[in-house]
Write a protein that holds these residues in place. Sequence first.
Motif, PDB file in Angstrom:
ATOM      1  N   THR A   1       0.840  -1.193   0.000  1.00  0.00           N
ATOM      2  CA  THR A   1       0.000   0.000   0.000  1.00  0.00           C
ATOM      3  C   THR A   1       0.879   1.249   0.000  1.00  0.00           C
ATOM      4  N   PRO A   2       0.487   2.317  -0.715  1.00  0.00           N
ATOM      5  CA  PRO A   2       1.263   3.563  -0.643  1.00  0.00           C
ATOM      6  C   PRO A   2       1.534   3.942   0.813  1.00  0.00           C
ATOM      7  N   LEU A   3       2.763   4.305   1.114  1.00  0.00           N
ATOM      8  CA  LEU A   3       3.197   4.427   2.502  1.00  0.00           C
ATOM      9  C   LEU A   3       2.351   5.407   3.307  1.00  0.00           C
ATOM     10  N   LEU A   4       2.014   6.548   2.732  1.00  0.00           N
ATOM     11  CA  LEU A   4       1.235   7.529   3.494  1.00  0.00           C
ATOM     12  C   LEU A   4      -0.149   6.981   3.838  1.00  0.00           C
TER      13      LEU A   4
ATOM     14  N   PHE B   1       7.149   4.733  15.095  1.00  0.00           N
ATOM     15  CA  PHE B   1       6.166   5.005  16.150  1.00  0.00           C
ATOM     16  C   PHE B   1       4.839   5.460  15.540  1.00  0.00           C
ATOM     17  N   MET B   2       4.911   6.282  14.492  1.00  0.00           N
ATOM     18  CA  MET B   2       3.688   6.679  13.786  1.00  0.00           C
ATOM     19  C   MET B   2       2.977   5.460  13.208  1.00  0.00           C
ATOM     20  N   ALA B   3       3.768   4.471  12.766  1.00  0.00           N
ATOM     21  CA  ALA B   3       3.205   3.266  12.155  1.00  0.00           C
ATOM     22  C   ALA B   3       2.593   2.326  13.190  1.00  0.00           C
ATOM     23  N   GLY B   4       2.840   2.597  14.476  1.00  0.00           N
ATOM     24  CA  GLY B   4       2.215   1.781  15.509  1.00  0.00           C
ATOM     25  C   GLY B   4       3.167   1.074  16.439  1.00  0.00           C
ATOM     26  N   ALA B   5       4.472   1.228  16.251  1.00  0.00           N
ATOM     27  CA  ALA B   5       5.404   0.648  17.222  1.00  0.00           C
ATOM     28  C   ALA B   5       5.206   1.358  18.561  1.00  0.00           C
ATOM     29  N   ASN B   6       5.113   0.584  19.634  1.00  0.00           N
ATOM     30  CA  ASN B   6       4.911   1.197  20.949  1.00  0.00           C
ATOM     31  C   ASN B   6       5.746   0.513  22.028  1.00  0.00           C
ATOM     32  N   SER B   7       6.869  -0.046  21.606  1.00  0.00           N
ATOM     33  CA  SER B   7       7.804  -0.652  22.525  1.00  0.00           C
ATOM     34  C   SER B   7       9.173  -0.634  21.872  1.00  0.00           C
TER      35      SER B   7
ATOM     36  N   LEU C   1      -0.849   3.777   4.171  1.00  0.00           N
ATOM     37  CA  LEU C   1      -0.616   2.711   5.151  1.00  0.00           C
ATOM     38  C   LEU C   1      -0.412   3.304   6.541  1.00  0.00           C
ATOM     39  N   LEU C   2       0.364   4.379   6.621  1.00  0.00           N
ATOM     40  CA  LEU C   2       0.603   5.027   7.910  1.00  0.00           C
ATOM     41  C   LEU C   2      -0.688   5.555   8.511  1.00  0.00           C
ATOM     42  N   HIS C   3      -1.527   6.128   7.675  1.00  0.00           N
ATOM     43  CA  HIS C   3      -2.801   6.666   8.179  1.00  0.00           C
ATOM     44  C   HIS C   3      -3.669   5.539   8.751  1.00  0.00           C
ATOM     45  N   GLN C   4      -3.749   4.428   8.036  1.00  0.00           N
ATOM     46  CA  GLN C   4      -4.554   3.298   8.512  1.00  0.00           C
ATOM     47  C   GLN C   4      -4.002   2.746   9.817  1.00  0.00           C
ATOM     48  N   ALA C   5      -2.678   2.586   9.871  1.00  0.00           N
ATOM     49  CA  ALA C   5      -2.065   2.026  11.076  1.00  0.00           C
ATOM     50  C   ALA C   5      -2.203   2.968  12.261  1.00  0.00           C
ATOM     51  N   GLN C   6      -1.985   4.253  12.045  1.00  0.00           N
ATOM     52  CA  GLN C   6      -2.059   5.214  13.136  1.00  0.00           C
ATOM     53  C   GLN C   6      -3.484   5.330  13.678  1.00  0.00           C
ATOM     54  N   THR C   7      -4.478   5.232  12.776  1.00  0.00           N
ATOM     55  CA  THR C   7      -5.875   5.276  13.217  1.00  0.00           C
ATOM     56  C   THR C   7      -6.186   4.115  14.158  1.00  0.00           C
ATOM     57  N   LEU C   8      -5.770   2.902  13.773  1.00  0.00           N
ATOM     58  CA  LEU C   8      -5.983   1.742  14.631  1.00  0.00           C
ATOM     59  C   LEU C   8      -5.171   1.849  15.914  1.00  0.00           C
ATOM     60  N   HIS C   9      -3.962   2.333  15.777  1.00  0.00           N
ATOM     61  CA  HIS C   9      -3.080   2.438  16.941  1.00  0.00           C
ATOM     62  C   HIS C   9      -3.695   3.342  18.008  1.00  0.00           C
ATOM     63  N   ARG C  10      -4.214   4.481  17.609  1.00  0.00           N
ATOM     64  CA  ARG C  10      -4.809   5.420  18.570  1.00  0.00           C
ATOM     65  C   ARG C  10      -6.070   4.837  19.207  1.00  0.00           C
ATOM     66  N   ARG C  11      -6.763   4.018  18.445  1.00  0.00           N
ATOM     67  CA  ARG C  11      -7.997   3.429  18.969  1.00  0.00           C
ATOM     68  C   ARG C  11      -7.689   2.414  20.072  1.00  0.00           C
ATOM     69  N   HIS C  12      -6.630   1.653  19.883  1.00  0.00           N
ATOM     70  CA  HIS C  12      -6.351   0.540  20.795  1.00  0.00           C
ATOM     71  C   HIS C  12      -5.209   0.817  21.772  1.00  0.00           C
TER      72      HIS C  12
END
Length: 333
Positions: free
Chosen positions: A29-32, A289-295, A34-45
């Motif tokens: 997926t185009p990186l931007l 971290f934007m992509a969802g890494a949190n450790s 993909l980042l938006h999708q991942a960050q949206t889920l990341h903030r939710r969970h």
Amino acid sequence: MSPEADRPSADPDIRHDWTIAEILDLLQTPLLDLLHQAQTLHRRHNPGNHIQLATLLSVKTGGCAENCAYCPQSAHYETPVAKEPTLGVTEVLTQAQAAKDQGATRFCMGWAWREIQDGPAFDAMVAMVEGVKSLGLEACVTAGMLKASQAERLAAAGLTAYNHNLDTSPEYYGEIITTRTYGDRLQTLAHVRQAGMTVCSGGIIGLGETLGDRAQMLQILANLSPHPESVPINTLVAVAGTPLQDQAPVDPLDLVRMCAVARITMPKARVRLSAGRRQLSREAQVLCFMAGANSMFYGDKLLTTDNPDRQQDLELLAAIGAKPLEPFQDLPH
């Protein structure tokens, strides 16, 4: 995969039926987007901009019977890593206290073994786990294959998590390791889960694998039920003397993509920046971290591999407004 994998989840974001094609599509997926999708889920969970700081100590260094092509601790290769005496319980707990004083909340201990053997060494491991937990730290162990009875004993000692990475896809696995099978790895993960501990399992990119291999590895992890609570994403650190010593460096954006797809497919997992982080710029880490890494692994060494300076890490977290995660947060009870 456990029977629970077939049951519908109460949370529509949590799936255990990912296909390789779906994950391959995400990786491309185009990186931007993909980042938006991942960050949206990341903030939710994972609200709150928290990042877990984990310290990894090598308790038994070198002399491993495995022939993992990436590992300088293998006895099969001539590398700069020499076999060292195994650390004792007192020394390990001293280092655990130091890690806690410096801000770590998970203390991970590694043994360069093919599999754990019952006896004095395993007894010492159990004592280390009990000691680390008494310090108020999450305790994690990585020590090769694990029998069901050993998993139960470690669980009774209070072990938070057992790490056993899949490394790559089943198809490419034989190109990297021949001293154990992919099924052996999955069996160890099953023993860990059955004993009631959390699972820490991820992989390595940069081994010469294809994009399809990366997709299949993520698919296997994402279709475990429940998902692994921790998913380390490693990039190869090529070490002289190993079969992969001449492997080309990984493009940091490939790591960003892996973090994003791990977050999308395993929304509640702690996605951990692991080996290879020292080669990343501050900006590349922020993208992860934007992509969802949190450790992330925090401390001077990851087993035998250099890691960024602690103070630099704290400054980076401060610069992006992230906070260290307190121990035992968001873990099943």
